[in-house]
Design a protein around this motif. Sequence first.
Motif, short mmCIF file in Angstrom:
data_model
loop_
_atom_site.label_atom_id
_atom_site.label_comp_id
_atom_site.label_asym_id
_atom_site.label_seq_id
_atom_site.Cartn_x
_atom_site.Cartn_y
_atom_site.Cartn_z
N GLY A 233 36.77 41.31 45.20
CA GLY A 233 35.45 40.80 44.84
C GLY A 233 35.40 40.36 43.39
N ALA A 234 36.03 41.14 42.51
CA ALA A 234 36.07 40.79 41.09
C ALA A 234 36.84 39.50 40.87
CB ALA A 234 36.70 41.92 40.28
N GLY A 235 37.93 39.34 41.59
CA GLY A 235 38.74 38.13 41.45
C GLY A 235 38.03 36.88 41.94
N PRO B 290 48.76 44.82 54.89
CA PRO B 290 49.44 43.52 54.87
C PRO B 290 48.94 42.56 53.80
CG PRO B 290 47.83 43.58 56.64
CD PRO B 290 47.83 44.95 56.01
N GLN B 291 47.69 42.72 53.35
CA GLN B 291 47.13 41.79 52.36
C GLN B 291 46.76 42.55 51.08
OE1 GLN B 291 45.22 41.58 55.59
NE2 GLN B 291 46.74 40.13 56.33
N TYR B 292 47.62 42.45 50.09
CA TYR B 292 47.31 43.04 48.78
C TYR B 292 48.08 42.29 47.70
CZ TYR B 292 51.83 45.43 48.94
OH TYR B 292 53.17 45.71 49.01
N PRO C 226 44.42 43.77 36.70
CA PRO C 226 44.91 44.18 38.03
C PRO C 226 43.81 44.21 39.08
CG PRO C 226 45.74 45.65 36.32
CD PRO C 226 44.70 44.78 35.66
N GLU C 227 42.59 44.55 38.68
CA GLU C 227 41.48 44.70 39.63
C GLU C 227 41.04 43.41 40.30
OE1 GLU C 227 41.13 48.34 37.01
OE2 GLU C 227 41.73 46.26 36.78
N VAL C 228 41.55 42.26 39.85
CA VAL C 228 41.12 41.00 40.48
C VAL C 228 41.84 40.75 41.80
CG1 VAL C 228 40.49 39.95 38.28
CG2 VAL C 228 42.77 39.54 39.23
#
Length: 205
Positions: free
Chosen positions: A173-175, A164-166, A150-152
Motif C-alpha cells: 500500500g505504501a509503495g 509467491p508475491q513479495y 523496504p516497506e514499499v
Amino acid sequence: MKNNRLYHQLLHWDTYFFNFLRISIFIVMAWIGGLKAFHYEADGIVPFVANSPLMSFFYKNADNKVINEDQKLVAEYTLYKNPEGKVIQKNISWNEENGTYTFSYVLGTMIVVIGFLLLSGIWFPKIGAVGGALTFLMSLVTLSFLITTPEVYVPNLGGDYATPQYGFPYLSGAGRLVLKDTIMMAGGLVLFSDSLKKVLRPSDQ
C-alpha cells in the motif's frame, strides 16, 4: 467544419485546463501537507525518512537496530509505530524523542507552501514557475523511496506455504502511494513549462 470549431474551442480552453491542474495539485498538497501536523501522519512517514540517505539525519534514531520479539535484528522504528486509529503512549514518547513530529511539522509546512506557489501561477507566472519546479523536485525525492524504503514492497511473512508475491515488483500500500507521485512529478513539470512560457511570451496570455 464542426471538428475544426471544436478544435479551436479546446485550444481556447487550454488555460482553464492548466489552471484546473494547478488547483488539483494544490488540493492534494494542502491536504497532505496539513495532515503532517497530526501524529498518525507523522508516524506513517517514518519508514520513508528513516531509510532515506537524503533525510535520515533529521531523525535521532534512524540508524538504531534492535532485536524484536522474533529475535530478529530490525530497525528500531518498526517497534514504535502507532497503527492508524490507535494511540500508544510509549510509541508517541519514542517518536517525540526521535524528532518525528518536529520534522513532520516542517515538512508539512514546506509542502503547503509549495502548493500555494504552484497555485499562484494562475495570477503570477514567475511564482508559478518556481512552484512547478519545486513540485517536480519534491516528487523526485518521494519517488526515490521506491529504492530506499523496504516497506514499499510486499514482505515475505510466511504462512501456510511459501509466499509467491513479495519483494520487487509487488508494491505494498505504501509503495502504490509513492508510485502515484509520477503523476505529480509530470504535473509539476508541465506547469513549470506553462508558467515559463507566460513569463517569456506574456503577449500569448
